[in-house]
Design a protein around this motif. Sequence first.
Motif, PDB file in Angstrom:
ATOM      1  N   ARG A 164      25.520   8.532   0.044  1.00 48.08           N
ATOM      2  CA  ARG A 164      25.627   9.641  -0.726  1.00 48.08           C
ATOM      3  C   ARG A 164      26.487   9.353  -1.973  1.00 48.08           C
ATOM      4  NH1 ARG A 164      29.571  11.974   1.597  1.00 48.08           N
ATOM      5  NH2 ARG A 164      29.171  13.763   0.584  1.00 48.08           N
ATOM      6  N   ASN A 165      26.341  10.488  -2.966  1.00 47.40           N
ATOM      7  CA  ASN A 165      26.934  10.414  -4.160  1.00 47.40           C
ATOM      8  C   ASN A 165      26.847   9.353  -4.937  1.00 47.40           C
ATOM      9  OD1 ASN A 165      27.983  13.098  -3.518  1.00 47.40           O
ATOM     10  ND2 ASN A 165      29.644  11.948  -2.308  1.00 47.40           N
ATOM     11  N   MET A 166      25.584   8.918  -5.242  1.00 49.01           N
ATOM     12  CA  MET A 166      25.276   7.665  -5.855  1.00 49.01           C
ATOM     13  C   MET A 166      24.984   7.880  -7.339  1.00 49.01           C
ATOM     14  SD  MET A 166      24.847   5.138  -3.507  1.00 49.01           S
ATOM     15  CE  MET A 166      24.039   4.095  -4.288  1.00 49.01           C
ATOM     16  N   LYS A 167      25.807   7.158  -8.160  1.00 48.32           N
ATOM     17  CA  LYS A 167      25.858   7.310  -9.613  1.00 48.32           C
ATOM     18  C   LYS A 167      25.027   6.417 -10.244  1.00 48.32           C
ATOM     19  CE  LYS A 167      30.722   9.309  -9.713  1.00 48.32           C
ATOM     20  NZ  LYS A 167      30.288  10.725 -10.303  1.00 48.32           N
ATOM     21  N   MET A 168      24.914   5.245  -9.471  1.00 44.66           N
ATOM     22  CA  MET A 168      23.918   4.163 -10.035  1.00 44.66           C
ATOM     23  C   MET A 168      24.164   3.585 -11.388  1.00 44.66           C
ATOM     24  SD  MET A 168      22.055   4.030  -7.470  1.00 44.66           S
ATOM     25  CE  MET A 168      20.882   2.985  -7.930  1.00 44.66           C
ATOM     26  N   ALA A 169      25.619   3.902 -12.020  1.00 48.91           N
ATOM     27  CA  ALA A 169      26.325   3.252 -13.120  1.00 48.91           C
ATOM     28  C   ALA A 169      25.472   3.756 -14.277  1.00 48.91           C
ATOM     29  CB  ALA A 169      26.362   1.973 -13.150  1.00 48.91           C
ATOM     30  N   MET A 170      24.756   5.127 -14.319  1.00 49.75           N
ATOM     31  CA  MET A 170      23.846   5.841 -15.322  1.00 49.75           C
ATOM     32  C   MET A 170      24.670   6.394 -16.310  1.00 49.75           C
ATOM     33  SD  MET A 170      20.952   7.640 -13.105  1.00 49.75           S
ATOM     34  CE  MET A 170      22.031   8.678 -12.088  1.00 49.75           C
ATOM     35  N   ALA A 171      24.247   6.159 -17.569  1.00 47.64           N
ATOM     36  CA  ALA A 171      24.978   6.925 -18.627  1.00 47.64           C
ATOM     37  C   ALA A 171      24.915   8.373 -18.618  1.00 47.64           C
ATOM     38  CB  ALA A 171      24.225   6.528 -20.044  1.00 47.64           C
ATOM     39  N   ALA A 172      25.712   9.029 -19.020  1.00 48.32           N
ATOM     40  CA  ALA A 172      25.916  10.632 -18.936  1.00 48.32           C
ATOM     41  C   ALA A 172      25.150  11.081 -19.963  1.00 48.32           C
ATOM     42  CB  ALA A 172      27.415  11.037 -19.068  1.00 48.32           C
ATOM     43  N   SER A 173      24.340  12.066 -19.839  1.00 48.26           N
ATOM     44  CA  SER A 173      23.462  12.676 -20.564  1.00 48.26           C
ATOM     45  C   SER A 173      23.295  14.015 -20.144  1.00 48.26           C
ATOM     46  CB  SER A 173      22.063  12.172 -20.578  1.00 48.26           C
ATOM     47  OG  SER A 173      21.071  12.534 -21.583  1.00 48.26           O
ATOM     48  N   LYS A 174      23.302  15.134 -21.215  1.00 47.73           N
ATOM     49  CA  LYS A 174      23.297  16.513 -20.845  1.00 47.73           C
ATOM     50  C   LYS A 174      21.920  16.875 -20.344  1.00 47.73           C
ATOM     51  CE  LYS A 174      23.434  21.213 -23.117  1.00 47.73           C
ATOM     52  NZ  LYS A 174      23.453  21.980 -24.550  1.00 47.73           N
ATOM     53  N   GLY A 175      21.778  17.694 -19.190  1.00 47.79           N
ATOM     54  CA  GLY A 175      20.713  18.112 -18.694  1.00 47.79           C
ATOM     55  C   GLY A 175      20.056  17.135 -17.741  1.00 47.79           C
ATOM     56  N   VAL A 176      20.810  15.889 -17.489  1.00 47.93           N
ATOM     57  CA  VAL A 176      20.351  14.926 -16.842  1.00 47.93           C
ATOM     58  C   VAL A 176      21.316  14.868 -15.475  1.00 47.93           C
ATOM     59  CG1 VAL A 176      19.609  12.510 -16.295  1.00 47.93           C
ATOM     60  CG2 VAL A 176      19.324  13.660 -18.566  1.00 47.93           C
ATOM     61  N   SER A 177      20.946  14.725 -14.248  1.00 44.43           N
ATOM     62  CA  SER A 177      21.879  14.452 -13.039  1.00 44.43           C
ATOM     63  C   SER A 177      22.552  13.106 -13.204  1.00 44.43           C
ATOM     64  CB  SER A 177      20.898  14.531 -11.836  1.00 44.43           C
ATOM     65  OG  SER A 177      21.715  14.337 -10.554  1.00 44.43           O
ATOM     66  N   ALA A 178      23.878  13.339 -13.293  1.00 46.02           N
ATOM     67  CA  ALA A 178      24.656  11.911 -13.306  1.00 46.02           C
ATOM     68  C   ALA A 178      24.788  11.384 -11.987  1.00 46.02           C
ATOM     69  CB  ALA A 178      25.970  12.405 -14.081  1.00 46.02           C
ATOM     70  N   GLU A 179      24.699  12.150 -10.883  1.00 39.25           N
ATOM     71  CA  GLU A 179      24.830  11.565  -9.609  1.00 39.25           C
ATOM     72  C   GLU A 179      23.718  11.987  -8.759  1.00 39.25           C
ATOM     73  OE1 GLU A 179      28.979  11.606  -7.731  1.00 39.25           O
ATOM     74  OE2 GLU A 179      27.978  13.375  -6.609  1.00 39.25           O
ATOM     75  N   LEU A 180      23.335  11.203  -7.869  1.00 40.58           N
ATOM     76  CA  LEU A 180      22.067  11.336  -6.817  1.00 40.58           C
ATOM     77  C   LEU A 180      23.025  11.642  -5.741  1.00 40.58           C
ATOM     78  CD1 LEU A 180      19.594   8.516  -7.724  1.00 40.58           C
ATOM     79  CD2 LEU A 180      19.765  10.886  -8.874  1.00 40.58           C
ATOM     80  N   ASP A 181      22.698  13.306  -5.043  1.00 44.03           N
ATOM     81  CA  ASP A 181      23.353  13.719  -3.857  1.00 44.03           C
ATOM     82  C   ASP A 181      23.382  12.642  -2.744  1.00 44.03           C
ATOM     83  OD1 ASP A 181      24.650  15.656  -4.917  1.00 44.03           O
ATOM     84  OD2 ASP A 181      23.581  17.263  -4.189  1.00 44.03           O
ATOM     85  N   CYS A 182      21.988  12.403  -2.446  1.00 43.27           N
ATOM     86  CA  CYS A 182      21.688  11.409  -1.370  1.00 43.27           C
ATOM     87  C   CYS A 182      20.444  10.717  -1.589  1.00 43.27           C
ATOM     88  CB  CYS A 182      21.325  12.264  -0.048  1.00 43.27           C
ATOM     89  SG  CYS A 182      22.812  13.353   0.770  1.00 43.27           S
ATOM     90  N   LEU A 183      20.403   9.521  -1.147  1.00 40.04           N
ATOM     91  CA  LEU A 183      19.118   8.724  -1.167  1.00 40.04           C
ATOM     92  C   LEU A 183      19.046   8.015   0.132  1.00 40.04           C
ATOM     93  CD1 LEU A 183      19.698   6.173  -4.386  1.00 40.04           C
ATOM     94  CD2 LEU A 183      18.279   8.398  -4.105  1.00 40.04           C
ATOM     95  N   VAL A 184      18.010   8.277   0.761  1.00 35.54           N
ATOM     96  CA  VAL A 184      17.448   7.723   1.951  1.00 35.54           C
ATOM     97  C   VAL A 184      16.595   6.429   1.651  1.00 35.54           C
ATOM     98  CG1 VAL A 184      16.000   8.184   4.191  1.00 35.54           C
ATOM     99  CG2 VAL A 184      16.949   9.983   3.057  1.00 35.54           C
ATOM    100  N   VAL A 185      17.163   5.317   1.949  1.00 34.31           N
ATOM    101  CA  VAL A 185      16.916   3.991   1.598  1.00 34.31           C
ATOM    102  C   VAL A 185      16.532   3.233   2.795  1.00 34.31           C
ATOM    103  CG1 VAL A 185      18.164   3.909  -0.459  1.00 34.31           C
ATOM    104  CG2 VAL A 185      19.031   2.755   1.510  1.00 34.31           C
ATOM    105  N   GLN A 186      15.461   2.225   2.607  1.00 34.15           N
ATOM    106  CA  GLN A 186      15.020   1.413   3.835  1.00 34.15           C
ATOM    107  C   GLN A 186      15.698   0.114   3.403  1.00 34.15           C
ATOM    108  OE1 GLN A 186      11.125   0.466   3.658  1.00 34.15           O
ATOM    109  NE2 GLN A 186      11.039  -0.670   5.837  1.00 34.15           N
TER     110      GLN A 186
END
Length: 525
Positions: A263-285
């Motif tokens: 949950r709440n995965m930011k992935m160290a992404m740069a902030a940018s307008k109109g882009v999700s800065a955080e992924l609510d949930c990732l289902v991973v294997q």
Amino acid sequence: MSTNKLLSSLPISESLKCDSSSDFILCGKKALLRLSSYSRFSTPPALNAKTFLEWAQNTVTKKLQSKDKEFYELVRVRELKKAHLTMLTKLGDELNHAEETFSKSPHFNELTQLDKEITGGLQAIDNMRRFLLDSPSDETNSEKGTNNPQRNERKERLRVLLPLKEGQVHSNILQRDHLIQTVPEYNALINAKMNYEQFIESIGLNSAMQQLNSSNKRTGRMRNIRGKTFEEIVAVDVLQDHLFPQLQITHNLTDPVHLIVLRNMKMAMAASKGVSAELDCLVVQRDPSHHDWARKALDKSSKPLVFCRVLAAVEVKRNPDDLGEAFLSYQKALNWLAGHEQTYDPLTWMNRAYPTGHFKDRPFIHDHDGERLVFTPESFSSLRTRSLSDMDNSGHSNATTDRILKLLSRELCQVSDLDLTKDSGEVAVQDMPLFVDDLYFVTKDGSVEGIHSKASCWATNKIASEVEFDSELSDPEAVEALRLRLNDKYPHRMSTMDLLSLYSALDAHQQILLVGNFAPCDDSS
């Protein structure tokens, strides 16, 4: 649904009213049909004057009937301003004139700096005195006890520093008082401020604004609690109970033990307008056998490194009206994470974690349950994509899908970093990877207004607070002016109904999960 098993672990203030006999989860065509049936307007309110007026009237009526405290406090402040508008305008104009005149004074910078130092110095003195007077009741406490050496040393230092700070502030006050005798503009400003503050105090406006600030803070906390409660409890339950089995079939997984929800995965992404800065949930294997990335993962921790494949990205929205915006905001983020370099300009993604602007340059490592989970662009390669040109030739074309495809084409031009001034720009957007099949949405059962929550809150706040409005919205010109301002601040992009139409046309019904009969506790509790 296993939600009730988690309720007992919540604090009372965050508890939920859930009746297990009537809770339900819908997905597929049933979810789309139910949400579509809740759509109140055929046209998004912001795009049509008549529809916007109807939406505004309905919203005000709902706020008044529910006795929304924040709304009532805003209206109270608005009505006080309207009742004393002439005098408030006069005193406000005088204050603005005094501020402008003083800003042109040759002593402006010096006096402003002195005022700043005096205010900060007085606050520091107050903090020092409170610390020195603090007598902890628990003297054995390791941090506050009187036997704590660090605390005692700090008190000794403050006993020396306090008189020095008091002397410095006193000197600044004397210097300021001497200086203002030669600066009539400053005295005029002080008098204008005093007149304005005394008047708003006399009419009760100052008290009303303080109550409003208190209500805003409480409402913000409750709104945050409700959103997090929905995401933390119901959403995770839904994913484990309803999405995991679907993913096992899709990816032919025989052992679900390696599936986890992050949950709440930011992935160290740069902030940018109109882009999700955080992924609510990732289902991973988890894939412990994958070692190709190890030579790139410079990690000195003793915790085991485990490569992960992302099987699904999930956005959780308590308000169903936020799904369309969320769909668009995920496209650019997922394209960057998947390493689709033709869709973005690396300059816009450069930050400390990724100085070249490419996710491929270094693995992202996330601590989870004693392991270090590793993500690279290969992790996101399992997410299936489509393109606008594929959709256009899919055989599902009709008037509705044509409109949605044109809308997507326009919006992808906005979220893409491609040079769209060239003739090839539109073609490039048509071939831009679009994440649909593995992008899921979990939302609460409820009405679809056609206006996302940020825009709705902004417009409702203006109606409740600006003197041009009343509770009957009797001035249609003011309402239309508000609609135009709303479009300037929040240009219409993709509505939830647009998203539902797209998913329906593409037979992507399983991507919408609808949770019903989920109600947070009453704010008054």
